[in-house]
Design an enzyme around this catalytic site. Structure first.
Site, PDB file in Angstrom:
ATOM      1  N   GLN A  66      -4.393 -15.822 -11.799  1.00 25.59           N
ATOM      2  CA  GLN A  66      -3.546 -16.447 -10.786  1.00 25.59           C
ATOM      3  C   GLN A  66      -4.295 -17.529 -10.022  1.00 25.59           C
ATOM      4  O   GLN A  66      -5.512 -17.454  -9.828  1.00 25.59           O
ATOM      5  CB  GLN A  66      -3.017 -15.392  -9.815  1.00 25.59           C
ATOM      6  CG  GLN A  66      -1.894 -14.572 -10.427  1.00 25.59           C
ATOM      7  CD  GLN A  66      -1.243 -13.625  -9.442  1.00 25.59           C
ATOM      8  OE1 GLN A  66      -1.230 -12.430  -9.645  1.00 25.59           O
ATOM      9  NE2 GLN A  66      -0.685 -14.168  -8.380  1.00 25.59           N
TER      10      GLN A  66
ATOM     11  N   SER B  12      -8.855 -11.443 -14.206  1.00 28.23           N
ATOM     12  CA  SER B  12      -7.780 -10.729 -13.531  1.00 28.23           C
ATOM     13  C   SER B  12      -6.558 -10.621 -14.436  1.00 28.23           C
ATOM     14  O   SER B  12      -6.598  -9.959 -15.468  1.00 28.23           O
ATOM     15  CB  SER B  12      -7.456 -11.418 -12.196  1.00 28.23           C
ATOM     16  OG  SER B  12      -6.519 -10.691 -11.447  1.00 28.23           O
ATOM     17  N   LEU B  13      -5.452 -11.289 -14.084  1.00 31.99           N
ATOM     18  CA  LEU B  13      -4.282 -11.307 -14.954  1.00 31.99           C
ATOM     19  C   LEU B  13      -4.651 -11.714 -16.375  1.00 31.99           C
ATOM     20  O   LEU B  13      -4.093 -11.211 -17.355  1.00 31.99           O
ATOM     21  CB  LEU B  13      -3.248 -12.288 -14.402  1.00 31.99           C
ATOM     22  CG  LEU B  13      -2.191 -12.756 -15.419  1.00 31.99           C
ATOM     23  CD1 LEU B  13      -1.188 -11.653 -15.664  1.00 31.99           C
ATOM     24  CD2 LEU B  13      -1.552 -14.048 -14.997  1.00 31.99           C
TER      25      LEU B  13
ATOM     26  N   ARG C  84       3.560  -5.258 -12.882  1.00 29.69           N
ATOM     27  CA  ARG C  84       2.321  -5.340 -12.100  1.00 29.69           C
ATOM     28  C   ARG C  84       2.492  -6.316 -10.951  1.00 29.69           C
ATOM     29  O   ARG C  84       2.134  -6.023  -9.800  1.00 29.69           O
ATOM     30  CB  ARG C  84       1.188  -5.790 -13.017  1.00 29.69           C
ATOM     31  CG  ARG C  84      -0.193  -5.923 -12.384  1.00 29.69           C
ATOM     32  CD  ARG C  84      -1.175  -6.335 -13.479  1.00 29.69           C
ATOM     33  NE  ARG C  84      -2.557  -6.439 -13.026  1.00 29.69           N
ATOM     34  CZ  ARG C  84      -3.148  -7.559 -12.648  1.00 29.69           C
ATOM     35  NH1 ARG C  84      -2.448  -8.701 -12.633  1.00 29.69           N
ATOM     36  NH2 ARG C  84      -4.428  -7.574 -12.278  1.00 29.69           N
TER      37      ARG C  84
ATOM     38  N   HIS D 297      -7.405  -6.930  -5.877  1.00 26.58           N
ATOM     39  CA  HIS D 297      -8.679  -6.331  -6.288  1.00 26.58           C
ATOM     40  C   HIS D 297      -9.487  -5.792  -5.102  1.00 26.58           C
ATOM     41  O   HIS D 297     -10.711  -5.777  -5.131  1.00 26.58           O
ATOM     42  CB  HIS D 297      -9.502  -7.328  -7.108  1.00 26.58           C
ATOM     43  CG  HIS D 297      -8.745  -7.896  -8.264  1.00 26.58           C
ATOM     44  ND1 HIS D 297      -8.387  -7.122  -9.343  1.00 26.58           N
ATOM     45  CD2 HIS D 297      -8.241  -9.135  -8.489  1.00 26.58           C
ATOM     46  CE1 HIS D 297      -7.701  -7.883 -10.203  1.00 26.58           C
ATOM     47  NE2 HIS D 297      -7.586  -9.089  -9.694  1.00 26.58           N
TER      48      HIS D 297
ATOM     49  N   GLN E  27      -8.996  -1.894 -12.328  1.00 24.60           N
ATOM     50  CA  GLN E  27      -9.145  -3.326 -12.070  1.00 24.60           C
ATOM     51  C   GLN E  27      -8.328  -3.782 -10.872  1.00 24.60           C
ATOM     52  O   GLN E  27      -8.715  -4.690 -10.145  1.00 24.60           O
ATOM     53  CB  GLN E  27      -8.738  -4.107 -13.326  1.00 24.60           C
ATOM     54  CG  GLN E  27      -8.928  -5.608 -13.247  1.00 24.60           C
ATOM     55  CD  GLN E  27      -7.666  -6.379 -13.631  1.00 24.60           C
ATOM     56  OE1 GLN E  27      -6.596  -6.133 -13.072  1.00 24.60           O
ATOM     57  NE2 GLN E  27      -7.792  -7.301 -14.570  1.00 24.60           N
TER      58      GLN E  27
END
Length: 322
Positions: free
Chosen positions: A11, A94-95, A119, A196, A246
């Protein structure tokens, strides 16, 4: 023989118009967006290209937008190179870890879309806070975070640490940082929450049964874990657990890159996303390029880096590697 690592951004690399140039020119991209639209139940191309209601930055939308763009870029590159570039590993920020798992065959594209959509919904609904990128070392960032009710969200480089917290807590943290480290910079990131960090625990708790019900497979090649910084164990249960953890633990991206280098990666190709000013895809620059190059500066491992994020970079990278 080269050792190729596929990289996928997270993101912050979304923008209105993302993917339109490639969609206009290539059938495989149009097919990818049509597949995503059918899975999601709304027109992902219209959201990505036009963003009529200014909703592309909502987490529930950002995540499928980026996954679709990343996989479209990867599929197109694979088609134009005749499948001649065989990856040895994949990693995503991340994503982007979900994009990496789709590219490795551990998730179908359809299932990856459903997972990141849910998510994103949970992160937007049950998370809170914002994020700030600090140009200080981890020890200093940790001290600042602990003094201001914030958490470490990502370790991108030895002196690029992202923290998350409530806006007023981040404001206080930045003020303290300015007093202690007047030469150091920071920047607020365009996210919908303190990803996170402990602010995502409730979202993760609700996402766990979604992960447990998902049909993961064994990846065709190693995929790196943001949670550990190393390679995912290939078992589906272990991958599910890593993705759960995560959500509320720091993204160890610098460690991911060093792991890839340690595994012999001498070519890194980034797929999807884009940063920078301008209103079209042609104006954008790759999300991860600077981090990748800085991570290996002064080391014996200096992988060649190539992006596939728009028509221009696609053409240049295919010419170089195809």
């Amino acid at each position: 023989m080269s050792t190729v690592a596929l990289l996928f951004p997270g993101q912050g690399s979304q923008y209105p118009g993302i993917g339109k140039d490639l969609h206009d020119q290539h059938q495989v991209v149009r097919d990818t967006y049509a597949e995503a639209t059918e899975v999601l139940g709304f027109d992902i191309a219209r959201l990505s290209f036009e963003d009529p209601a200014s909703e592309i930055n909502l987490t529930r939308n950002t995540q499928p937008v980026l996954l679709t763009h990343s996989i479209a870029c990867h599929r197109l590159f694979d088609e134009l190179t005749g499948g001649g570039i065989s990856p040895s590993m994949a990693a995503g920020h991340s994503l982007g870890e979900y994009s990496a798992l789709v590219a490795a065959g551990a998730l179908s594209f359809a299932l990856g879309l459903r997972l990141v959509r849910r998510r994103g919904e949970l992160m937007g609904e049950f998370g809170e806070g914002e994020m700030e990128a600090l140009m200080v070392d981890l020890e200093s960032a940790t001290t600042l975070a602990e003094q201001h009710y914030c958490g470490i969200a990502a370790c991108n480089l030895p002196e690029q640490i992202v923290v998350g917290g409530r806006p007023d807590d981040l404001d206080a943290l930045v003020a303290t940082m300015g007093e202690r480290f007047p030469r150091k910079r920071s920047a607020r990131l365009k996210t919908e929450g303190a990803f996170h960090t402990y602010y995502m625990v409730e979202a993760a708790r609700r996402f766990r049964p979604v992960l447990e019900a998902a049909g993961f497979g064994t990846p065709a090649f190693p995929v790196l874990s943001n949670f550990t910084g190393g390679v995912h164990d290939a078992s589906p249960d272990s991958i599910r657990s890593g993705l759960f953890l995560q959500l509320f633990n720091p993204v160890l991206w610098h460690r991911n890159l060093l792991t890839a280098g340690g595994l012999g990666a001498d070519i890194m190709i980034e797929f999807g996303g884009g940063l920078g000013g301008g209103e079209t895809a042609a104006d954008k620059r790759p999300n991860l390029e600077g981090i990748v190059k800085k991570a290996f500066r002064g080391t014996e491992c200096r992988p060649a880096y190539f992006p596939v994020i728009n028509a221009r970079t696609l053409e240049e990278t295919v010419a170089a590697l195809g």
